[in-house]
Design a protein around this motif. Sequence first.
Motif, PDB file in Angstrom:
ATOM      1  N   GLY A 168       3.218  10.970  -3.276  1.00  0.00           N
ATOM      2  CA  GLY A 168       4.780  11.147  -2.761  1.00  0.00           C
ATOM      3  C   GLY A 168       4.885  10.239  -1.860  1.00  0.00           C
ATOM      4  N   ASP A 169       5.948  11.104  -1.393  1.00  0.00           N
ATOM      5  CA  ASP A 169       6.735   9.986  -0.542  1.00  0.00           C
ATOM      6  C   ASP A 169       5.359  10.179   1.081  1.00  0.00           C
ATOM      7  OD1 ASP A 169       8.768   9.231  -1.395  1.00  0.00           O
ATOM      8  OD2 ASP A 169       9.944  10.697  -0.524  1.00  0.00           O
ATOM      9  N   ARG A 170       5.211  11.018   1.300  1.00  0.00           N
ATOM     10  CA  ARG A 170       3.850  11.727   2.697  1.00  0.00           C
ATOM     11  C   ARG A 170       2.794  10.617   2.215  1.00  0.00           C
ATOM     12  NH1 ARG A 170       4.112  15.352   5.990  1.00  0.00           N
ATOM     13  NH2 ARG A 170       5.195  17.069   4.757  1.00  0.00           N
ATOM     14  N   ALA A 171       2.516  10.782   1.270  1.00  0.00           N
ATOM     15  CA  ALA A 171       0.990   9.523   1.139  1.00  0.00           C
ATOM     16  C   ALA A 171       1.825   7.966   1.058  1.00  0.00           C
ATOM     17  CB  ALA A 171       0.271   9.800  -0.142  1.00  0.00           C
ATOM     18  N   GLY A 172       2.993   8.074   0.682  1.00  0.00           N
ATOM     19  CA  GLY A 172       2.980   6.290   0.813  1.00  0.00           C
ATOM     20  C   GLY A 172       3.250   6.167   2.543  1.00  0.00           C
ATOM     21  N   VAL A 173       3.963   7.353   2.889  1.00  0.00           N
ATOM     22  CA  VAL A 173       4.320   6.637   4.780  1.00  0.00           C
ATOM     23  C   VAL A 173       2.726   6.480   4.754  1.00  0.00           C
ATOM     24  CG1 VAL A 173       5.077   7.916   6.728  1.00  0.00           C
ATOM     25  CG2 VAL A 173       6.636   7.658   4.690  1.00  0.00           C
ATOM     26  N   LEU A 174       2.391   7.989   4.987  1.00  0.00           N
ATOM     27  CA  LEU A 174       0.948   7.335   6.059  1.00  0.00           C
ATOM     28  C   LEU A 174      -0.371   6.293   5.719  1.00  0.00           C
ATOM     29  CD1 LEU A 174       0.254  11.372   4.897  1.00  0.00           C
ATOM     30  CD2 LEU A 174      -0.062  10.262   7.418  1.00  0.00           C
ATOM     31  N   ALA A 175       0.016   5.984   3.627  1.00  0.00           N
ATOM     32  CA  ALA A 175      -0.758   4.623   3.880  1.00  0.00           C
ATOM     33  C   ALA A 175      -0.664   2.985   4.094  1.00  0.00           C
ATOM     34  CB  ALA A 175      -0.600   4.746   2.179  1.00  0.00           C
ATOM     35  N   GLY A 176       0.693   3.427   4.711  1.00  0.00           N
ATOM     36  CA  GLY A 176       1.313   1.910   5.034  1.00  0.00           C
ATOM     37  C   GLY A 176       1.385   1.796   6.451  1.00  0.00           C
ATOM     38  N   VAL A 177       1.347   3.013   6.741  1.00  0.00           N
ATOM     39  CA  VAL A 177       0.626   3.514   8.724  1.00  0.00           C
ATOM     40  C   VAL A 177      -0.678   3.256   9.029  1.00  0.00           C
ATOM     41  CG1 VAL A 177       0.975   4.741  11.040  1.00  0.00           C
ATOM     42  CG2 VAL A 177       3.320   4.823   9.742  1.00  0.00           C
ATOM     43  N   CYS A 178      -1.366   3.789   8.193  1.00  0.00           N
ATOM     44  CA  CYS A 178      -2.873   3.882   8.471  1.00  0.00           C
ATOM     45  C   CYS A 178      -2.825   2.037   8.269  1.00  0.00           C
ATOM     46  CB  CYS A 178      -2.735   4.788   6.934  1.00  0.00           C
ATOM     47  SG  CYS A 178      -3.518   6.521   7.733  1.00  0.00           S
ATOM     48  N   LEU A 204       0.578  -0.995   0.497  1.00  0.00           N
ATOM     49  CA  LEU A 204       0.111   0.209  -0.485  1.00  0.00           C
ATOM     50  C   LEU A 204       1.319   1.378   0.186  1.00  0.00           C
ATOM     51  CD1 LEU A 204      -2.817  -0.961   2.762  1.00  0.00           C
ATOM     52  CD2 LEU A 204      -3.173  -0.269  -0.227  1.00  0.00           C
ATOM     53  N   ALA A 205       1.910   0.717   0.666  1.00  0.00           N
ATOM     54  CA  ALA A 205       3.146   2.320   0.557  1.00  0.00           C
ATOM     55  C   ALA A 205       3.543   3.026  -0.769  1.00  0.00           C
ATOM     56  CB  ALA A 205       4.302   2.142   1.602  1.00  0.00           C
ATOM     57  N   SER A 206       3.356   1.498  -1.734  1.00  0.00           N
ATOM     58  CA  SER A 206       4.278   1.561  -2.896  1.00  0.00           C
ATOM     59  C   SER A 206       2.864   2.535  -3.471  1.00  0.00           C
ATOM     60  CB  SER A 206       5.374   0.635  -2.682  1.00  0.00           C
ATOM     61  OG  SER A 206       5.385   0.574  -4.513  1.00  0.00           O
ATOM     62  N   LEU A 207       1.808   1.770  -3.400  1.00  0.00           N
ATOM     63  CA  LEU A 207       0.888   2.648  -4.270  1.00  0.00           C
ATOM     64  C   LEU A 207       0.992   3.601  -4.292  1.00  0.00           C
ATOM     65  CD1 LEU A 207      -1.061   1.406  -6.646  1.00  0.00           C
ATOM     66  CD2 LEU A 207      -2.370   0.644  -4.343  1.00  0.00           C
ATOM     67  N   ALA A 208       0.303   4.090  -2.774  1.00  0.00           N
ATOM     68  CA  ALA A 208       0.585   5.499  -2.672  1.00  0.00           C
ATOM     69  C   ALA A 208       1.386   6.777  -3.028  1.00  0.00           C
ATOM     70  CB  ALA A 208      -0.135   5.649  -0.802  1.00  0.00           C
TER      71      ALA A 208
END
Length: 506
Positions: free
Chosen positions: A132-142, A123-127
């Motif tokens: 961008g990076d911020r969305a990737g971090v947030l998707a994985g964490v959420c 999910l982090a890779s997809l986002a």
Amino acid sequence: MPTSRPSAAPTPVPVQGPPPQPGAARLLPGSFWRRLLPVLALLALVTRTPSFARPLWNPDEGFLATQARQLEAGGALYETVVDRKPPLLPWLYEAAFAVFGDGSLWPLRAAAVVAVLTGAVLLASLARRRWGDRAGVLAGVCYVLASVGLVPEDTQAATFEVFMLPWTVLAMWCADRGRWAGAGLAVAAAALTKQTGGAVLLPVLWLLWQSRCGSRAAARLLGAAALPVLASALALGPGRLLFWTVTGSGDYASVDGAAAHAALRAAANAALLAGGCLPVVLAALYARRRGGKQPRDGGGTRTADVWVWLGASAAAVTAGFQFFGHYFLQLTPALALLAAAALRHLRGRPLSAALAVQALVTAGFLLWALLAPNGELAHQQRLAAEIRSRTAPSERVLLWGMHPETYWLADRAPASRYLTAGFLTNFSGGRGGVRVGERYAMDGAWPYFEGELRRDPPALVVDDSRGKPYAVRHTPTLRAYLGRHYERAGTVGGAVLYVRVQRPAD
């Protein structure tokens, strides 16, 4: 005269996300993953640490453990042991037992940590690719934080949804990159873990349509999705696989007479999941309002396919009208992506505050998991101890109830391929007492069951119905059989034990 060149064929539109938001920091790929992977791994381990605190969390784990032990002993799936589920997870349990032994589920709990981590990374890779990076971090964490936002028995167990979800995310990850054969294989793996995993095919087809990649890509997708299913059908028998996973559950999936009960269960679990994600949801709504006033990304937010994914997942949760809590886990990947798409607009204190409050909510669910009473497990453990004291390891036992984990806890083989009374009475916790009885059993179940009892009568019968609608007194065939061949031998916490009486006519 110059010859005219033939016009080139239209080039398919690549399936890819827009560039990151202007001005957003973009780390080097290696640096991004070196920083994020340890965080996601730690979160996955922490959120699933309570799962190691109990030998079992719910009857599904007990069913899978008992089933795997039977398979490891030479049984055949959908023949000597049966379930309404596809074969992939029983095979995984069987493989774990073959390697690590069948006395503990810790290898499956460890595999569940890996499954959650895998889903978060994909999910982090997809986002990240889209926003961008911020969305990737947030998707994985959420995603990891949302994975425990339900009743602990539904989230900490190493059962179907936990292992199905990484395949669904992989299907979307492949489709987003135009890897249609990989997407098809992932769709098949999701469906072979649990039938509702196949719902991810709908958003994958949406991405295929958007890409304009044509019929060859569609053939690769659908062919790859069909091959594992066909291989499983050939290995297990097409008729058996179709019956046990699709056509044999008509009464079980019927909502007749139980609509109100199903609606209440659906509302309660939906509210619980929403409450478990409430800080992130509120922050995402706030961020979306603020984000709407900002310039759009170069390629737009591209969330249409994610909404299709969420809708398909909601339909999958509804299928069968049972609405057990763990069904709602299927919503979490799409919800995490939508949250990441909105939250990336936040900066500084608002974002930090939202994630901090969400972490506190998640900590509350973990504390609930660690401190929740386990009265039912304690009852099954006492019952298992009594069964061991009354039977030899080679003797078979019949448990008339909805807790097949007792077979595994007692280390005794079941006397029937039907590990719960649900197959023979249509009882389900998602239905209450509606449409329960012998006439609602799966087709052919009672004749087969009676044949099992005649061929190899169990040394001990345990009626663990404890007043439920499928109790022996409401089941004429079993009541008559016990009256002819068994006598009452005691009780354990409301469960009634019957021992076989040897008569000349036997």
